[in-house]
Design a protein around this motif. Structure first.
Motif, PDB file in Angstrom:
ATOM      1  N   GLN A 152       0.694  -1.009   0.146  1.00 26.87           N
ATOM      2  CA  GLN A 152       0.164  -0.104  -0.271  1.00 26.87           C
ATOM      3  C   GLN A 152       0.447   1.257   0.102  1.00 26.87           C
ATOM      4  O   GLN A 152       1.336   1.398   1.158  1.00 26.87           O
ATOM      5  N   VAL A 174       0.404  -1.622 -11.066  1.00 21.18           N
ATOM      6  CA  VAL A 174      -0.798  -0.830 -10.441  1.00 21.18           C
ATOM      7  C   VAL A 174      -1.521  -2.031 -10.886  1.00 21.18           C
ATOM      8  O   VAL A 174      -1.284  -2.963 -12.091  1.00 21.18           O
ATOM      9  N   ASP A 199      -7.734  -0.501 -12.366  1.00 26.91           N
ATOM     10  CA  ASP A 199      -9.528  -0.742 -11.652  1.00 26.91           C
ATOM     11  C   ASP A 199     -10.205  -0.985 -12.393  1.00 26.91           C
ATOM     12  O   ASP A 199     -11.127  -1.567 -11.985  1.00 26.91           O
ATOM     13  N   ALA A 215       0.982   6.855  -8.178  1.00 28.92           N
ATOM     14  CA  ALA A 215       0.604   5.404  -7.215  1.00 28.92           C
ATOM     15  C   ALA A 215      -0.001   5.515  -6.132  1.00 28.92           C
ATOM     16  O   ALA A 215       0.109   4.389  -4.842  1.00 28.92           O
ATOM     17  N   GLN A 269      -2.733   3.670  -3.397  1.00 28.85           N
ATOM     18  CA  GLN A 269      -3.046   2.669  -4.117  1.00 28.85           C
ATOM     19  C   GLN A 269      -2.275   1.387  -3.507  1.00 28.85           C
ATOM     20  O   GLN A 269      -1.029   1.559  -2.635  1.00 28.85           O
ATOM     21  N   ASN A 270      -2.993   0.730  -3.732  1.00 27.02           N
ATOM     22  CA  ASN A 270      -1.598  -0.760  -3.860  1.00 27.02           C
ATOM     23  C   ASN A 270      -1.649  -1.020  -4.954  1.00 27.02           C
ATOM     24  O   ASN A 270      -1.668  -0.814  -6.029  1.00 27.02           O
TER      25      ASN A 270
END
Length: 86
Positions: A17, A46, A49, A63, A66-67
């Motif tokens: 994360q 990445v 989504d 990023a 974001q995970n």
């Protein structure tokens, strides 16, 4: 030793994360995290989504919050291939 030793010895796949504010509160930065992952010999992805697919990235600069997934450079193609066929 520590985390660097685990990365070098065991070569695990990572889900990380990325939160710039949290990193900064501990004296780290997104750039430093990126450098650590790259120096350990990992390729960073990445998670798209829309599709859930992994997309390789050159930098974590976009990023934040974001995970991301980091895979060992020597096994990333094999891991992605197995995931695509499962």
């Amino acid at each position: 030793t520590g985390a660097a030793g685990v990365l070098a010895r065991d070569r695990p796949s990572l889900i990380v994360q990325v939160f710039a504010r949290t990193l900064q509160s501990t004296g780290w930065s997104v750039a430093r995290l990126e450098q650590l992952i790259a120096q350990a010999g990992y390729v960073i992805f990445v998670i798209d989504d829309r599709t859930g697919e992994l997309r390789p990235v050159e930098s974590l600069s976009g990023a934040d919050e974001q995970n991301v997934v980091a895979l060992p450079v020597e096994r990333h193609r094999e891991i992605l291939s197995r995931a695509a066929h499962s």
